[in-house]
Scaffold this motif. Structure first.
Motif, mmCIF file in Angstrom:
data_model
loop_
_atom_site.group_PDB
_atom_site.id
_atom_site.type_symbol
_atom_site.label_atom_id
_atom_site.label_comp_id
_atom_site.label_asym_id
_atom_site.label_seq_id
_atom_site.Cartn_x
_atom_site.Cartn_y
_atom_site.Cartn_z
ATOM 1 N N UNK A 159 0.833 -1.191 0.000
ATOM 2 C CA UNK A 159 0.000 0.000 0.000
ATOM 3 C C UNK A 159 0.875 1.252 0.000
ATOM 4 N N UNK A 160 0.509 2.181 -0.854
ATOM 5 C CA UNK A 160 1.293 3.403 -1.003
ATOM 6 C C UNK A 160 0.430 4.587 -0.600
ATOM 7 N N UNK A 161 1.109 5.653 -0.275
ATOM 8 C CA UNK A 161 0.358 6.880 -0.002
ATOM 9 C C UNK A 161 0.857 8.003 -0.907
ATOM 10 N N UNK A 162 -0.090 8.658 -1.540
ATOM 11 C CA UNK A 162 0.252 9.728 -2.489
ATOM 12 C C UNK A 162 -0.444 11.017 -2.085
ATOM 13 N N UNK A 163 0.240 12.091 -2.386
ATOM 14 C CA UNK A 163 -0.450 13.379 -2.286
ATOM 15 C C UNK A 163 -0.600 13.908 -3.706
ATOM 16 N N UNK A 225 0.010 1.611 -8.324
ATOM 17 C CA UNK A 225 1.308 2.243 -8.526
ATOM 18 C C UNK A 225 1.110 3.722 -8.890
ATOM 19 N N UNK A 226 2.206 4.421 -8.886
ATOM 20 C CA UNK A 226 2.145 5.837 -9.255
ATOM 21 C C UNK A 226 1.682 5.965 -10.715
ATOM 22 N N UNK A 245 2.816 13.066 -5.644
ATOM 23 C CA UNK A 245 3.986 12.873 -4.808
ATOM 24 C C UNK A 245 3.740 11.685 -3.899
ATOM 25 N N UNK A 246 4.734 10.837 -3.845
ATOM 26 C CA UNK A 246 4.609 9.700 -2.935
ATOM 27 C C UNK A 246 5.018 10.180 -1.540
ATOM 28 N N UNK A 247 4.095 10.035 -0.606
ATOM 29 C CA UNK A 247 4.386 10.586 0.709
ATOM 30 C C UNK A 247 4.591 9.503 1.753
ATOM 31 N N UNK A 248 4.467 8.272 1.386
ATOM 32 C CA UNK A 248 4.713 7.232 2.373
ATOM 33 C C UNK A 248 4.104 5.931 1.943
ATOM 34 N N UNK A 249 4.596 4.847 2.523
ATOM 35 C CA UNK A 249 4.071 3.547 2.148
ATOM 36 C C UNK A 249 3.705 2.751 3.366
ATOM 37 N N UNK A 250 3.725 1.435 3.192
ATOM 38 C CA UNK A 250 3.346 0.522 4.250
ATOM 39 C C UNK A 250 4.185 0.691 5.517
ATOM 40 N N UNK A 251 5.436 0.990 5.280
ATOM 41 C CA UNK A 251 6.360 1.099 6.397
ATOM 42 C C UNK A 251 5.878 2.111 7.418
ATOM 43 N N UNK A 252 5.085 3.046 6.927
ATOM 44 C CA UNK A 252 4.585 4.084 7.818
ATOM 45 C C UNK A 252 3.509 3.540 8.741
ATOM 46 N N UNK A 253 3.113 2.309 8.556
ATOM 47 C CA UNK A 253 2.090 1.722 9.419
ATOM 48 C C UNK A 253 0.712 2.177 9.003
#
Lengths: 720, 122, 154
Positions: A159-163, A225-226, A245-253
């Motif tokens: 899972x990715x996080x985008x702005x 994906x982006x 902009x990718x602002x974070x992914x799974x690692x961010x919890x």
């Protein structure tokens, strides 16, 4: 047929039409009569083939059509000028495309089309394209929405996080795009928080309804994906200010740690600010943006889906050419019309017999009936008829292939492609014509040096024509080559024992020796017309269609092969003769010539048999009356007539008959339905007086004679 | 309400593919065989989305876009062009002509539905 | 003509009766397609002697069996007074040359007697005997007279 098969069938049917359009256009172009619409239509044909082929993953077709299309596009735009060389490449490309499509249709596995490589190179040379540039482009085009699915190589995408910052410009609306749909699509990719910035909105009376005042900020959590995210904005690229902009992914919890002030993710995101609702702008259209669950199943970036081109997963079904009316119905109609013709003939004969005056009402009415009957017959026959065009196009292709194989430059001219012949006849004509065309290129045309030396242009011409001539179809294949080398033909025939050394032969006789079984003119077997098949096979195929083939040749000027065919297999050119008091019909296709018995040329051979010497050759005499059991054997030197026939196996015989009445087309009637096969009889027909006449089968009669006399072979209706 | 789509393509194969795909996706589809035919059917079809091929006889896709955009009622109707190229030049050309978006042939059902969703109120 | 009662209808067959060489014959009328006058037939080579040839029946090629020859009776040359009964039994259409059609009979199954066991030529084609007003009418087995086409090619 499954839906996919149906679509495939449509594609191949349409491709046939498109190939015809292509060939027509190229013909026009080579005739110098091409306008820009012609070039456009040629381009469209290839373009449509490419488009359709792509849908069925016919990669070889797509790859080739793509290159082909590029050249046509260059022609269309004027970058490339039409000349002989370009046309030559185009025509060969058209041929190759036809072959590729035929292979695809017939389910021939795609071998990457190595045969097309040289042609591809030629095409690319025309547009000056680089070798690797073209095909890859076509491949990139394939399924653009799903190419990125394997980006992470992991089975479960992270899972990715985008702005996403999205600010439409005025032009976005002009293009018919609508931010709300794009946002909805974006939200469908995952969990989203949408924030609308209305600060740029002017006062209501200053509002330009077509201008853009709003901008959005979207926080998106997605497995996509982006690329997939950017894909959403593909249509408005350049019509908006877009920041992804990718602002974070799974690692961010879990949760959205970077954005503590955001509402919880389960709040349905919407075009939030009330001010936007008030505005009459399209940008603030009130349609609610659906939540992530609404359409996630259908989103392109959902769980990875196997890209499955429709055609590849199942074995392709060969597409049969179809005619939509049951052929039996048409045949029945043709039969009935045959009856009508006979009936009308009988009526005419009866009226004549009863002495009805010419010009009387009956006579005039009968004449009208005759005309109408003829017209009905023609119309009904026309239902089964098809133009020879497709056949001729195929032959043009074969001529070009043969030219390429032999290194001879040639021009193929077709005439009368609109001439119509019975569908079955056309189908059966393909093989003999192919052989004759190859033969004309291989043996007819000289090579360029020889042509120039004899004052001809280096380019040879093959002319293929079709025409209707008194109820028959005449097909001619003419080359402007060297003509038949009669001395050589004669010496070969002598060497092979086809003729005696002292045979008296006219020039025409010699020319026609090439149809003799076992005759092969090529001193060296070429790959082209060799193949162990001689012109005798051609002749046999034509004869089996009830047709005749002959050759006329002029030394130094070229040769013309003429094929005369019946319009349909339901009628036959027959010679009406009498033997032993019976009227019978002999197919003209088997008859070489007729003559009164040359009494002094008849010789006994053994106790029963006689031969007749015709131009130095001894031909066995077959007493038809005796073989058929009409009467006992007669003295052949009596008052009789000889039909010199040649059987389908190339055996010659002199049929001894009594009288020749007439030549006419007869409607073929089967005997099998109510009776059975009769030895020596091919079929029956009905004559003008309403009586049945049998149609002889010369091959069976000649063979029968050789087998020794008039023994009964089979006896229909004799079941005891 | 079912979304109405007017699909214009001179290729029978492509029309069949569009019909099958769009019908399965639940759209109400009207087919036209070339640009002129498409414009003739425009009023009756009242489409929410127009899909058009570019290379067509009589009137090409650019002509269709121009003519549709010239009608007050369809000035903002989303128009998707069918193209075999995905080059930036092609996209620019399609957009300059007034297209809303494009569908690259060969398309699959997913790509087609996605393109339509991005331009219309499905 | 007949004293059969109506309630026997199920057993009653309509038969066509005709004469050949002064003898009376009949068979089921259901096998008859039409009756027409004699027209010269086209000779078929190598055909059995009882096959007169083929005629044109509205465009169909129909073989003519001379019943007299088939039954081993005296065979005169046919004249315009002769009649051809066009029959169809399971497929092929065949014309039977007879002297004249004499009657249509309604005959119940019970009236048909077995053929007496005589070793004369032609009796193999009979499937029974019917008596009418002192006349003996021979019931023909058409299937035996007109062999099936399958047997033709043998």
């Amino acid at each position: 047929m499954s839906k996919t098969d149906e679509l495939r069938a449509t594609f191949f049917q349409e491709s046939e039409d498109l190939l015809e359009q292509l060939t027509d256009g190229l013909d026009e172009m080579s005739g110098g009569e091409a306008d820009s619409e012609t070039v456009n239509s040629v381009f469209r044909a290839v373009h449509s083939i490419k488009g359709g082929a792509g849908a069925f993953a016919l990669d070889a077709v797509v790859r080739f059509a793509h290159r082909f299309e590029n050249v046509l596009d260059a022609l269309r735009s004027g970058e490339l000028a039409v000349n002989g060389q370009v046309l030559d490449v185009l025509m060969r490309s058209s041929d190759h495309l036809t072959v590729l499509l035929e292979q695809a249709r017939d389910g021939v596995p795609d071998d990457g089309d190595p045969a097309g490589e040289p042609l591809l190179a030629e095409l690319m040379a025309l547009t000056g394209a680089e070798a690797d540039e073209g095909p890859s482009e076509a491949e990139v085009n394939f399924q653009p929405m799903t190419l990125d699915l394997g980006d992470f190589g992991a089975s479960a995408p992270a899972e990715m996080q985008f702005r996403v910052d999205f600010q439409p410009q005025d032009d976005l609306f002009k293009s018919g795009n609508e931010p709300v749909f794009l946002l909805r699509e974006l939200c469908a990719l995952g969990e989203a928080q949408v924030d609308c910035n209305t600060s740029a909105l002017p006062e209501f009376d200053a509002l330009d309804t077509e201008a853009s005042y709003l901008s959005w900020k979207v926080e998106l959590r997605t497995e996509a994906s982006e690329t997939a995210v950017r894909e959403v904005f593909e249509f408005v690229d350049g019509l908006c200010v877009l920041g992804i902009e990718e602002v974070g992914g799974d690692s961010a919890g879990g949760g959205l740690p970077d954005l503590p002030d955001l509402p919880s993710a389960d709040t349905p995101p919407s075009s939030e600010p009330a001010a936007a609702d008030d505005a009459a702008t399209k940008a603030a259209a009130p349609a609610p943006v659906p939540g992530p669950a609404a359409s996630s199943a259908a989103t392109p970036a959902g769980p990875p889906q196997k890209v499955e081109p429709p055609a590849k997963s199942q074995p392709p079904q060969p597409v049969a050419s179809t005619i939509r009316v049951d052929l039996h119905r048409i045949d029945r109609m043709i039969n009935l019309v045959g009856e009508l013709v006979i009936n009308q003939a009988m009526l005419t004969q009866a009226v004549k017999r009863d002495g009805i005056a010419q010009g009387s009402d009956i006579d005039v009415g009968l004449e009208e009936l005759r005309t109408l009957t003829r017209q009905i017959q023609d119309s009904v026959m026309a239902i089964r008829a098809q133009p020879v065009k497709a056949l001729f196009q195929r032959m043009s292709r074969i001529a070009r292939e043969a030219g390429a194989d032999t290194g001879k430059t040639l021009r193929m001219v077709t005439e009368g492609a609109a001439t119509e012949i019975d569908k079955t006849v056309i189908e059966k004509l393909a093989d003999p014509l192919t052989h004759m065309i190859r033969n004309a290129v291989d043996h007819g045309l000289e090579n360029a040096e020889d042509r120039l030396a004899s004052g001809k242009s280096a380019e040879g011409t093959i002319r293929l024509s079709a025409a209707h001539l008194s109820g028959r179809v005449v097909i001619e294949i003419t080359d402007d080559g060297a003509g038949i080398n009669r001395d050589r033909v004669r010496s070969i025939a002598e060497k092979k024992g086809l003729i005696p050394p002292d045979a008296q032969l006219t020039a025409n006789d010699i020319d026609n020796l090439i149809f003799q079984p076992g005759f092969s003119t090529a001193s060296q077997l070429t790959a082209l017309s060799g193949r162990g098949v001689g012109m005798d096979v051609v002749k046999r195929s034509i004869q089996s269609l009830g047709g005749r083939v002959s050759i006329a040749s002029e030394p130094g000027k070229g040769s013309t092969f003429s094929i005369v065919l019946p319009l349909t297999l339901a009628v036959l050119d027959g010679m009406v003769i009498e033997v032993g008091g019976q009227t019978v019909v002999v197919p003209i296709s088997a008859i070489i010539e007729t003559m009164r018995v040359p009494t002094e040329q008849v010789f006994q051979l053994g106790t029963q048999n006689a031969v007749v010497r015709i131009r130095g050759s001894y031909v066995p005499i077959v007493d038809v009356g005796a073989v058929m059991g009409y009467r006992p054997a007669v003295d052949p030197t009596g008052d009789h007539v000889i039909l010199l026939v040649e059987t389908a196996d190339g055996v010659r015989a002199a049929l001894l008959i009594d009288v020749i009445h007439d030549q006419r087309q007869v409607v073929i009637k089967g005997l099998e339905d109510n009776y059975g096969q009769v030895p020596g009889v091919a079929a029956a027909t009905i004559l003008g007086d309403g009586r049945i006449a049998l149609i002889l089968d010369p091959s069976a009669i000649v063979g029968h004679n050789g087998a020794g006399g008039a023994a009964v072979l089979t006896t229909p209706l004799a079941a005891e | 309400m079912t979304l109405k789509v007017l699909a214009i393509d001179d290729s029978r194969t492509m029309r069949d593919l569009l019909q099958v795909s769009l019908t399965e996706s639940g759209f109400d589809i009207t087919l036209a065989e070339d640009g002129i035919d498409g414009l003739d059917k425009l009023e009756a079809a009242q489409p929410d989305v127009v899909i058009t091929d570019i290379n067509m006889p009589r009137l090409d896709g650019f002509g269709v876009i121009e003519a549709v955009r010239a009608k007050a009622d369809y000035r903002a109707t989303p128009i998707l062009v069918l193209t075999t190229e995905s080059s930036p030049a092609m996209k620019a050309r399609a957009r300059d002509a007034g297209a809303t978006g494009w569908i690259v042939k060969p398309f699959d059902d997913v790509a087609l539905a996605s393109a339509i969703r991005r331009v219309s109120a499905v | 003509m007949t004293d059969q009662t109506e309630n026997d209808a199920e057993d009653v067959n309509e038969l066509i009766a005709f004469r050949i060489a002064e003898q009376d014959f009949c068979f089921n009328i259901m096998s008859v397609r039409e009756i027409r006058g004699w027209t010269p037939a086209t000779v078929i080579p190598h055909a059995p002697s009882y096959v007169r040839g083929v005629i044109n029946l509205r465009g169909a090629v129909v073989p003519i069996v001379d019943l007299a020859a088939r039954l081993g009776l005296e065979v005169p040359e046919p004249t315009a007074r002769n009649v051809i009964i066009i029959t169809q039994v399971d497929g092929p259409i065949v014309g039977l040359l007879v002297d004249a059609v004499s009657d249509i009979l309604s005959v119940s199954e019970k009236e048909v007697q077995a053929t007496p066991d005589v070793a004369s030529n032609g009796s193999e084609f009979l499937s029974g005997i019917i008596t009418r007003e002192d006349r003996m009418i021979r019931l023909l087995n058409l299937g035996a007279i007109v062999p099936e086409k399958a047997g033709v090619a043998a």
